[in-house]
Design a protein around this motif. Sequence first.
Motif, short mmCIF file in Angstrom:
data_model
loop_
_atom_site.label_atom_id
_atom_site.label_comp_id
_atom_site.label_asym_id
_atom_site.label_seq_id
_atom_site.Cartn_x
_atom_site.Cartn_y
_atom_site.Cartn_z
N TYR A 43 0.81 -1.22 0.00
CA TYR A 43 0.00 0.00 0.00
C TYR A 43 0.85 1.27 0.00
CZ TYR A 43 -3.69 -3.22 1.59
OH TYR A 43 -4.57 -4.25 1.71
N VAL A 44 0.27 2.33 -0.55
CA VAL A 44 0.83 3.68 -0.45
C VAL A 44 -0.21 4.55 0.25
CG1 VAL A 44 0.00 4.19 -2.80
CG2 VAL A 44 1.70 5.68 -1.73
N ALA A 45 0.24 5.39 1.19
CA ALA A 45 -0.65 6.28 1.93
C ALA A 45 -0.16 7.71 1.79
CB ALA A 45 -0.70 5.88 3.41
N PHE A 46 -1.10 8.65 1.70
CA PHE A 46 -0.77 10.06 1.53
C PHE A 46 -1.14 10.83 2.79
CE2 PHE A 46 -2.20 14.38 0.11
CZ PHE A 46 -0.94 14.85 -0.28
N GLU A 47 -0.21 11.65 3.26
CA GLU A 47 -0.46 12.54 4.40
C GLU A 47 -0.52 13.96 3.88
OE1 GLU A 47 1.59 14.21 8.50
OE2 GLU A 47 2.80 13.22 6.96
N ALA A 48 -1.71 14.53 3.85
CA ALA A 48 -1.91 15.85 3.25
C ALA A 48 -1.21 16.96 4.03
CB ALA A 48 -3.41 16.15 3.16
N ALA A 49 -1.19 16.87 5.36
CA ALA A 49 -0.66 17.96 6.18
C ALA A 49 0.78 18.28 5.84
CB ALA A 49 -0.79 17.60 7.67
N ARG A 50 1.58 17.25 5.58
CA ARG A 50 2.99 17.47 5.26
C ARG A 50 3.32 17.10 3.81
NH1 ARG A 50 2.77 15.52 10.53
NH2 ARG A 50 3.87 16.76 12.12
N ASN A 51 2.30 16.78 3.03
CA ASN A 51 2.50 16.46 1.61
C ASN A 51 3.52 15.33 1.44
OD1 ASN A 51 1.80 16.82 -1.10
ND2 ASN A 51 3.45 18.28 -1.46
N ARG A 52 3.28 14.24 2.20
CA ARG A 52 4.23 13.13 2.16
C ARG A 52 3.53 11.82 1.82
NH1 ARG A 52 7.46 13.78 7.84
NH2 ARG A 52 5.38 13.20 8.55
N LEU A 53 4.31 10.92 1.26
CA LEU A 53 3.83 9.58 0.92
C LEU A 53 4.56 8.56 1.76
CD1 LEU A 53 3.92 10.13 -2.92
CD2 LEU A 53 1.83 9.77 -1.59
N PHE A 54 3.80 7.55 2.21
CA PHE A 54 4.36 6.45 2.99
C PHE A 54 4.21 5.18 2.17
CE2 PHE A 54 3.35 9.76 5.92
CZ PHE A 54 4.30 9.69 6.92
N LEU A 55 5.33 4.60 1.78
CA LEU A 55 5.34 3.44 0.89
C LEU A 55 5.60 2.17 1.69
CD1 LEU A 55 7.64 4.90 -1.93
CD2 LEU A 55 5.24 5.42 -1.45
N VAL A 62 9.20 0.85 5.54
CA VAL A 62 8.45 2.00 5.04
C VAL A 62 9.42 3.10 4.62
CG1 VAL A 62 6.82 3.84 5.65
CG2 VAL A 62 6.44 1.50 6.46
N THR A 63 9.25 3.55 3.39
CA THR A 63 10.01 4.68 2.86
C THR A 63 9.07 5.88 2.79
OG1 THR A 63 11.43 3.24 1.55
CG2 THR A 63 11.35 5.56 0.91
N VAL A 64 9.55 7.05 3.19
CA VAL A 64 8.75 8.27 3.19
C VAL A 64 9.30 9.21 2.12
CG1 VAL A 64 7.83 10.15 4.60
CG2 VAL A 64 8.41 7.96 5.67
N VAL A 65 8.41 9.69 1.26
CA VAL A 65 8.79 10.52 0.12
C VAL A 65 8.04 11.83 0.16
CG1 VAL A 65 8.80 10.66 -2.42
CG2 VAL A 65 9.29 8.47 -1.29
N ASP A 66 8.72 12.92 -0.14
CA ASP A 66 8.08 14.21 -0.30
C ASP A 66 7.30 14.19 -1.62
OD1 ASP A 66 7.97 17.04 -1.47
OD2 ASP A 66 8.57 17.46 0.59
N ALA A 67 5.99 14.38 -1.57
CA ALA A 67 5.17 14.23 -2.76
C ALA A 67 5.38 15.36 -3.76
CB ALA A 67 3.69 14.17 -2.37
N ALA A 68 5.90 16.50 -3.33
CA ALA A 68 6.13 17.61 -4.24
C ALA A 68 7.45 17.47 -4.99
CB ALA A 68 6.11 18.93 -3.46
N SER A 69 8.52 17.14 -4.28
CA SER A 69 9.84 17.08 -4.90
C SER A 69 10.22 15.69 -5.38
CB SER A 69 10.90 17.56 -3.91
OG SER A 69 11.01 16.65 -2.82
N GLY A 70 9.58 14.65 -4.81
CA GLY A 70 9.96 13.28 -5.14
C GLY A 70 11.18 12.81 -4.38
N HIS A 71 11.68 13.62 -3.46
CA HIS A 71 12.86 13.24 -2.69
C HIS A 71 12.47 12.36 -1.51
CE1 HIS A 71 14.86 17.17 -4.23
NE2 HIS A 71 15.00 16.18 -5.09
N VAL A 72 13.32 11.38 -1.24
CA VAL A 72 13.13 10.55 -0.06
C VAL A 72 13.51 11.37 1.16
CG1 VAL A 72 13.89 8.48 1.16
CG2 VAL A 72 13.54 8.40 -1.32
N VAL A 73 12.57 11.49 2.11
CA VAL A 73 12.84 12.28 3.31
C VAL A 73 13.19 11.41 4.50
CG1 VAL A 73 11.40 14.19 2.55
CG2 VAL A 73 10.38 12.38 3.90
N GLY A 74 13.02 10.11 4.37
CA GLY A 74 13.38 9.24 5.47
C GLY A 74 12.83 7.84 5.31
#
Length: 349
Positions: A43-55, A62-74
């Motif tokens: 599954y992929v989940a989207f967190e609107a408050a911080r514009n992040r994706l949880f893969l 779990v990899t966390v990605v910034d949905a705007a830049s596509g950069h892995v944030v953690g």
Amino acid sequence: MRLKFGIIAIGLISANLSAAPASPVYGLQSEVRLKGAAPAWDYVAFEAARNRLFLGRRKDGVTVVDAASGHVVGAIANSAGANFALPVPGLGRGYTANEDGSTTVFALDSLATIARIKLGESVDAAFFDPVTKLVAFTDGDHHRLILFDPATNAPAGAIAMPAEELEGSAAAGDGSLWVNERDKDRIAHVDLVHRKLVADFPLPGCTQPTGLAYDPLTARLFVGCKGTAPILAVVDATTGSIVARLPIGRGNDGVAWDAKRRRIFTANGIDGNVVMIDQGGPDTYRFAGAFTTRPIARTLAEDPATGRIFTMTASGIVDSSKPRNLKAGAFYPNRYLDDTFVLLTYAPQ
């Protein structure tokens, strides 16, 4: 006579074209490739408050990605085996569903792991109920939902379920939860306040119900049925009756509901597409269009503000020396190639 007939025909065609709105056009906005041996995901989940994706990348955690830049944030430490990550902004916490039956609790602001807590022998996904403030984990192998209390950071009991294959779930917002029972071709309604099963509706014409979303405004459930004749079944949540059936692509796992646009999205991995269905009223639906993704992109999340769609996949093969998942499809990949995992973002044009 020929000229007049031609004018009338053209007029009729124009009227028909104007009656049907043009399909929304979605295009590939970005792709983010992540390295890893023999990738796997769910599954992929989207967190609107911080514009992040949880893969949920299973063995890679779990990899966390910034949905705007596509950069892995953690990455969430100690989350190996994660199918799913559930961000709960109101609690400032996230909860993974790990294949070994545990959850990794982490802080949303720092992504730091707080604890990895054993719940049972296996869990697949997790859903938060805003009324009871409980997290419910699906444990189909043991025919139950496992409840977790964030206030005490501990398991809080279980609810027996009729089915073994517990798939998509959706919180109704009133202290109850809907759960697809894929092996039974039914959908269950669970009262989390009183911790009991209150209804178990059959889904005639819907085989292997998997993806699920809910519209509280019209009390309609949107069920992705991935059987040999795949459809989206629209279910009246008050009566359990199916009010509409619309064809979708093969291999559905994910269904998303966009309340702003009154639109349903279904991710269909075998056909490699997203089929869109618009709601005209509680019992009125029409095919709005479709766009291609990539093979085995079967789950999705949506950003309701922008309409962006997020999905993920990898390059796979069918290895004749390994067991095949014939239930998923005759040539469904049973092996994925190293360093081919990709996160895909599609945006309305």
